[in-house]
Design a protein around this motif. Structure first.
Motif, PDB file in Angstrom:
ATOM      1  N   LEU A  16       0.851  -1.192   0.000  1.00 13.82           N
ATOM      2  CA  LEU A  16       0.000   0.000   0.000  1.00 13.82           C
ATOM      3  C   LEU A  16       0.888   1.243   0.000  1.00 13.82           C
ATOM      4  CD1 LEU A  16      -2.577  -1.073   2.730  1.00 13.82           C
ATOM      5  CD2 LEU A  16      -3.084  -0.804   0.324  1.00 13.82           C
ATOM      6  N   SER A  17       0.486   2.247  -0.743  1.00 20.28           N
ATOM      7  CA  SER A  17       1.223   3.504  -0.741  1.00 20.28           C
ATOM      8  C   SER A  17       0.972   4.215   0.580  1.00 20.28           C
ATOM      9  CB  SER A  17       0.765   4.384  -1.904  1.00 20.28           C
ATOM     10  OG  SER A  17      -0.566   4.807  -1.670  1.00 20.28           O
ATOM     11  N   ARG A  18       1.753   5.255   0.819  1.00 20.60           N
ATOM     12  CA  ARG A  18       1.568   6.042   2.027  1.00 20.60           C
ATOM     13  C   ARG A  18       0.126   6.535   2.136  1.00 20.60           C
ATOM     14  NH1 ARG A  18       5.007   9.183   5.249  1.00 20.60           N
ATOM     15  NH2 ARG A  18       6.913   8.713   4.154  1.00 20.60           N
ATOM     16  N   GLN A  46      -2.609   5.305   0.590  1.00 18.04           N
ATOM     17  CA  GLN A  46      -3.563   4.203   0.797  1.00 18.04           C
ATOM     18  C   GLN A  46      -3.530   3.707   2.235  1.00 18.04           C
ATOM     19  OE1 GLN A  46      -1.923   1.732  -2.300  1.00 18.04           O
ATOM     20  NE2 GLN A  46      -3.733   1.962  -3.603  1.00 18.04           N
TER      21      GLN A  46
END
Lengths: 221, 244
Positions: A125-127, A129
């Motif tokens: 997951l991105s920061r 997300q």
């Protein structure tokens, strides 16, 4: 006690107080969340800016802030735009409460276990997300009682809108009291009106807390 | 099938809080290999696995994955998506049901539809023996069950390697077995695994190779029976003595 004059002004005044509360709280929550995110975020400039904002706004009495915005800034803005006093009042409330709410969000994020961020990032997951799906929902659940307090405090602080000519509960009460000289009666009614708003608000927050918290109590490993 | 290692660590160094934890690690992990990492606490085991998916960014050295160097300033999300990780303290998302724990990353990162993600999640829950618990929340489960969910959550991304960071250390003794059994099953199916563990029996039975980490360097490595039963260094002998 003659209730007719009250029927005349109380419903309108209640509605105004409620309207001021809801719109100011909306501004405070959105701006407060953004400031809170900035304070825990990776961008140093935004972190600094948010910190300065919080420190400055928290250090000014709300009453002064309202006067400053309505009379101070208003004297410039009024030259090209005649804004409703509601704009000034809700801006002042929203800007002020955003500072407090930002601190609540920051504390909410910082109280979360680092392992939550790590697990989210480890899954790819991105920061952003991770914030949206993992951190924010948990932080929000944890800070809900504190946000409820802010809501109640804000509701009561809307009485300060009387200084910018808005006939909300306090201002209306003042007007009728000075007309009727029934001070005890009028202020009793006004106080009950505030309770009629704060009690359901508190109750609603508690309901929401129960709904969000019931099956996901914090776990100790 | 290439003979190149899936993971190759070269000269990995990492300091944390002013202390050098990793002091030059060179290590290959082959495809399908189960590599167990043992060593005393503070020897850098956790830091080592955390460098592989860049939860810790190495100060020096490189991590090669599938023959290509992973650059920490490029998209790490993509790299992390193919590296599964299981933590000592589970780190399940407490506000989500078991099923949602498993579907979050596949839908958000891999773009699976909710239905696809759910069916993948259900078959994984079945595999870790928790098919009937998809609607439970983490707080309602035992540590062993939570850790099995955490393994399934990592597997839901269909990673090419699984990192296990002391995954049984926070469990009550009677719950360790059910987690190790799931890991054994994974190993049997050919999953590449890097397992930091104090379970010497697991290392001996399941591991293809054992690495003894000490003071931030690889002090000994080899087949489990050699490293665990015929340790060369006095330090490893002493370390293994704690387990007998």
């Amino acid at each position: 006690m003659d209730i007719h004059p009250y029927l005349e002004f109380v419903p309108r005044a209640l509605a105004r107080t409620a309207f001021l509360t809801v719109t100011s709280l909306a501004i405070g929550l959105v701006l407060g969340l953004l400031l809170g995110l900035a304070r825990v975020g990776p961008v140093k400039f935004l972190r600094r800016a948010a910190t300065v904002y919080v420190e400055v706004v928290r250090g000014i009495p709300l009453f002064v802030l309202i006067l400053y915005i309505y009379y101070g800034l208003g004297s410039f803005i009024g030259q090209f735009w005649v804004a409703s006093p509601y704009i000034y009042a809700t801006s002042a409330f929203g800007l002020c409460y955003a500072a407090y709410i930002a601190e609540i969000f920051r504390a909410g994020f910082q109280s979360l276990d680092r392992g939550q961020t790590e697990a989210a990032r480890a899954l790819g997951l991105s920061r952003r997300q991770a914030m949206r799906h993992v951190l924010l929902p948990q932080a929000f659940r944890n800070i809900l009682p504190a946000l409820g307090n802010e809501g109640v405090a804000l509701l009561k602080d809307t009485s300060l809108a009387s200084v910018v000519t808005i006939a909300e509960l306090t201002q209306s009460g003042k007007a009728y009291a000075s007309l009727s000289y029934r001070f005890f009666e009028v202020w009793t009614v006004v106080a009950l009106c505030y309770l009629a708003l704060t009690i359901p608000l508190t109750w609603g927050v508690r309901k929401l807390e129960a709904r969000l918290g019931v099956r996901s109590a914090p776990h100790t490993a | 099938m290439s003979a190149a290692p899936l993971i190759r660590l070269k000269g990995l160094r990492k300091s944390l809080g002013g202390k050098e934890i990793l002091r030059g690690i060179d290590l290959d992990v082959a495809r399908g290999e189960v590599l167990c990492v043992i060593g005393p606490s503070g020897s850098g085991k956790s830091t080592l696995v955390r460098c592989i998916n860049f939860l810790e960014i190495p100060d020096q050295g490189t991590v090669e994955f599938d023959g290509a160097v992973v650059h920490p300033d490029e998209s790490l999300d993509q790299h992390r998506a193919r590296v599964g990780m299981v933590f000592q303290r589970f780190n399940l998302f407490p506000h989500l049901s078991v099923l949602d724990n498993l579907t979050l990353a596949p839908t958000q990162v891999l773009g699976l539809s909710p239905d696809q993600a759910a069916s993948r999640a259900r078959s994984l829950l079945d595999r870790v023996g928790l098919a009937d618990r998809e609607r439970s929340f983490p707080a309602e489960m035992s540590g062993g069950q939570q850790q099995r969910v955490a393994i399934a959550r990592a597997l839901a991304m269909q990673p090419q390697v699984m990192l296990f960071d002391e995954v049984t250390s926070a469990l009550d003794p009677e719950l360790v077995g059910e987690v190790l059994a799931v890991m054994k099953g994974l190993a049997r199916e050919g999953m590449t695994m890097l397992v930091v563990t104090h379970q010497m029996k697991f290392a001996r039975e399941v591991g293809h190779r054992v690495v003894f980490l000490e003071g931030g360097v690889v002090a000994e490595e080899g087949k489990p029976e050699d490293v665990l039963e015929r340790p060369k260094s006095g330090r490893l002998k002493e370390f293994l003595g704690h387990f007998s």
